[in-house]
Scaffold this motif. Sequence first.
Motif, PDB file in Angstrom:
ATOM      1  N   HIS A 294      41.917  37.875   8.549  1.00 11.00           N
ATOM      2  CA  HIS A 294      41.040  37.000   9.350  1.00 11.00           C
ATOM      3  C   HIS A 294      41.482  35.543   9.218  1.00 11.00           C
ATOM      4  O   HIS A 294      40.645  34.635   9.095  1.00 11.00           O
ATOM      5  CB  HIS A 294      39.595  37.175   8.903  1.00 11.00           C
ATOM      6  N   ALA A 295      42.773  35.341   9.258  1.00 16.25           N
ATOM      7  CA  ALA A 295      43.345  34.001   9.058  1.00 16.25           C
ATOM      8  C   ALA A 295      42.810  32.976  10.051  1.00 16.25           C
ATOM      9  O   ALA A 295      42.762  31.779   9.748  1.00 16.25           O
ATOM     10  CB  ALA A 295      44.869  34.077   9.162  1.00 16.25           C
ATOM     11  N   GLU A 296      42.379  33.440  11.218  1.00 17.09           N
ATOM     12  CA  GLU A 296      41.902  32.510  12.247  1.00 17.09           C
ATOM     13  C   GLU A 296      40.658  31.743  11.813  1.00 17.09           C
ATOM     14  O   GLU A 296      40.341  30.674  12.371  1.00 17.09           O
ATOM     15  CB  GLU A 296      41.626  33.258  13.559  1.00 17.09           C
ATOM     16  N   LEU A 297      39.943  32.271  10.816  1.00 13.97           N
ATOM     17  CA  LEU A 297      38.719  31.608  10.366  1.00 13.97           C
ATOM     18  C   LEU A 297      38.989  30.370   9.521  1.00 13.97           C
ATOM     19  O   LEU A 297      38.161  29.461   9.467  1.00 13.97           O
ATOM     20  CB  LEU A 297      37.860  32.581   9.558  1.00 13.97           C
ATOM     21  N   ALA A 298      40.136  30.326   8.845  1.00 13.69           N
ATOM     22  CA  ALA A 298      40.415  29.229   7.914  1.00 13.69           C
ATOM     23  C   ALA A 298      40.362  27.857   8.583  1.00 13.69           C
ATOM     24  O   ALA A 298      39.663  26.960   8.100  1.00 13.69           O
ATOM     25  CB  ALA A 298      41.743  29.453   7.205  1.00 13.69           C
ATOM     26  N   PRO A 299      41.078  27.632   9.698  1.00 12.97           N
ATOM     27  CA  PRO A 299      40.998  26.305  10.325  1.00 12.97           C
ATOM     28  C   PRO A 299      39.630  26.012  10.929  1.00 12.97           C
ATOM     29  O   PRO A 299      39.202  24.848  10.948  1.00 12.97           O
ATOM     30  CB  PRO A 299      42.084  26.353  11.407  1.00 12.97           C
ATOM     31  N   ILE A 300      38.932  27.038  11.395  1.00 22.51           N
ATOM     32  CA  ILE A 300      37.589  26.830  11.951  1.00 22.51           C
ATOM     33  C   ILE A 300      36.653  26.306  10.871  1.00 22.51           C
ATOM     34  O   ILE A 300      35.937  25.318  11.051  1.00 22.51           O
ATOM     35  CB  ILE A 300      37.034  28.143  12.549  1.00 22.51           C
ATOM     36  N   ILE A 301      36.668  26.971   9.696  1.00 18.85           N
ATOM     37  CA  ILE A 301      35.795  26.563   8.595  1.00 18.85           C
ATOM     38  C   ILE A 301      36.217  25.209   8.040  1.00 18.85           C
ATOM     39  O   ILE A 301      35.376  24.355   7.739  1.00 18.85           O
ATOM     40  CB  ILE A 301      35.803  27.644   7.494  1.00 18.85           C
ATOM     41  N   ASP A 302      37.536  24.982   7.920  1.00 18.29           N
ATOM     42  CA  ASP A 302      38.015  23.705   7.391  1.00 18.29           C
ATOM     43  C   ASP A 302      37.609  22.550   8.297  1.00 18.29           C
ATOM     44  O   ASP A 302      37.163  21.497   7.819  1.00 18.29           O
ATOM     45  CB  ASP A 302      39.539  23.741   7.234  1.00 18.29           C
ATOM     46  N   ASN A 303      37.758  22.730   9.596  1.00 19.59           N
ATOM     47  CA  ASN A 303      37.365  21.677  10.543  1.00 19.59           C
ATOM     48  C   ASN A 303      35.868  21.389  10.441  1.00 19.59           C
ATOM     49  O   ASN A 303      35.434  20.229  10.535  1.00 19.59           O
ATOM     50  CB  ASN A 303      37.719  22.085  11.968  1.00 19.59           C
ATOM     51  N   THR A 304      35.082  22.433  10.248  1.00 17.20           N
ATOM     52  CA  THR A 304      33.631  22.257  10.132  1.00 17.20           C
ATOM     53  C   THR A 304      33.277  21.477   8.874  1.00 17.20           C
ATOM     54  O   THR A 304      32.429  20.576   8.906  1.00 17.20           O
ATOM     55  CB  THR A 304      32.925  23.629  10.116  1.00 17.20           C
TER      56      THR A 304
END
Length: 221
Positions: A189-199
């Motif tokens: 689920h690597a796609e979640l990492a930048p989403i969470i980091d940006n948040t």
Amino acid sequence: MSQQTVAEDYHFVGVEGSSIQNIGKLVFQQLCIEQQLNCDVEMLPAPRAERSMVASQAVGEVMRVWSYGEEHPTFIRVPTSYYSVKTAVYVRTGSDINVQTSADLKGLTIGVLEGVKHSQNLAIEAKSVIKASTPQQLVNLLTRKRVDAIVSSYVDGKATITAMRADNFVELSAVTDTHPLYIYIHPNHAELAPIIDNTINKLMASGEMNNIILEAESNSF
């Protein structure tokens, strides 16, 4: 972010029996709400939480130290830390144990919580290590003189000692250390990492993260 990402359910894990981890869970849930992610967090004993990640049974973990990623290089560390943990060493009052650095633990038997990396890392210099499953068991090891000292997070150690009225303990402040805490994502689920980091960065920049953390702390201690 795609509609598919929004609709999917994500199962995360955290470590049970810890005030610090409860804060991490509450803050993480707010991050998910901010991004309209459907997330649940199951609190497990630290070794089980780790095994869940290894076995791809969890999308990620809500709160681990930097070295956790070094031990599991395939896990994706969300780059921005969103909290920190203070590691503390406790001994019995009047024990005459003089510890100024972690190297001074070499001749001691140390108690740690199983699977809690920052505690185990500090105790690596010890003569021997006894692992406990819960903070209460850890304090009992020291009370019964089965160990010379225990290593815990400052918050969890203080809370457990207070709750158990074990007022014959003292913190060795000379060897305390502070570690940033991170969210880890399974590579599936690597796609979640930048989403969470940006948040995280967005909420930090606006000042909202501080309010979220204060609210989480007030509901955890």
